[in-house]
Design a protein around this motif. Sequence first.
Motif, short mmCIF file in Angstrom:
data_model
loop_
_atom_site.label_atom_id
_atom_site.label_comp_id
_atom_site.label_asym_id
_atom_site.label_seq_id
_atom_site.Cartn_x
_atom_site.Cartn_y
_atom_site.Cartn_z
N GLN A 155 5.49 3.07 -5.02
CA GLN A 155 4.16 2.72 -5.54
C GLN A 155 3.79 1.31 -5.09
O GLN A 155 4.68 0.46 -4.92
N THR A 156 2.48 1.06 -4.97
CA THR A 156 2.00 -0.27 -4.65
C THR A 156 2.51 -1.26 -5.70
O THR A 156 2.47 -0.98 -6.89
N GLN A 197 -0.66 5.03 -0.28
CA GLN A 197 -1.91 5.71 -0.60
C GLN A 197 -2.39 6.56 0.57
O GLN A 197 -1.75 6.63 1.61
N TRP A 198 -3.54 7.18 0.37
CA TRP A 198 -4.21 7.95 1.41
C TRP A 198 -5.10 6.99 2.20
O TRP A 198 -5.76 6.12 1.61
N TYR A 211 -1.24 9.92 4.48
CA TYR A 211 -0.46 9.24 3.44
C TYR A 211 0.40 8.20 4.13
O TYR A 211 1.16 8.52 5.03
N ALA A 261 0.85 -1.19 0.00
CA ALA A 261 0.00 0.00 0.00
C ALA A 261 0.89 1.23 0.00
O ALA A 261 1.91 1.27 0.69
#
Length: 249
Positions: free
Chosen positions: A204-205, A170-171, A181, A168
Amino acid sequence: VHPLRLVDGIYPAVAVTPYGTLLDALRDSRLLQVKVTRYETVTKELPFETQTVEDADLDFGKTETVQAGQSGSEQVTSEIVTVDGAVVSCQAVDVQLLQAPVPEIIHRGTRLKSGMIGKLGTGSFLWPVPGYSGISRWANLPYGHRGVDITAPYGTPIYAADAGTVIAAQWHNHPTASWGYYVEIDHGNGYKTLYGHMSSFVVQTGQTVTKGQLIGYVGATGTATGNHCHFEMYYNNALISARNVFPDI
Ligand SMILES: [Zn+2]
């Protein structure tokens, strides 16, 4: 291309062809092609390479350029052959080094203060915020605070505690307890780590990361008061306290 010779002599009249007709015939059978060989000399830039050297006398993650890179140059002479103006071959026949490039040398710090490498079971971890200023609270498991709050100035780098896959980045959409975040990494050996309240993340994921790779920066996004990294650790999906992994912090 074809050697032609003019030869004086006595010839039978029947063998004499007018000059213009002869030229046309030679052109039609491609016997008047003109081959030109010329030499061209150009100066080419030689880009410098960058060498990164680990430096145990420099704080973890800090970089220092100890030698600036400088491009070099060389003089290349090429032989270019054309037939009727079209290039048929081009090859370098001489190379003179004018100035050798100077490599850029960058030192990357690996120095960690004592206690910043933690081990638990089969896991080995790096303290994720070597530039931290303090701990505002540790985890209170199983029902209290889920991780350790590592305080550090806004923008302090956060590094992957161990190698793994980002699951993950992300927000965190949560009305009352948002990580803001955040980044979560699966280390593949039963351990996972999570880093919250980042000002921004840089992975990034799905991406794999190495131990100590930069993943983001300290901030106060989500449900947070003051800049800190909320750091959670899991073993087989159950929370564990970083205090047991880093007892000397
Ligand atoms: Zn927290």
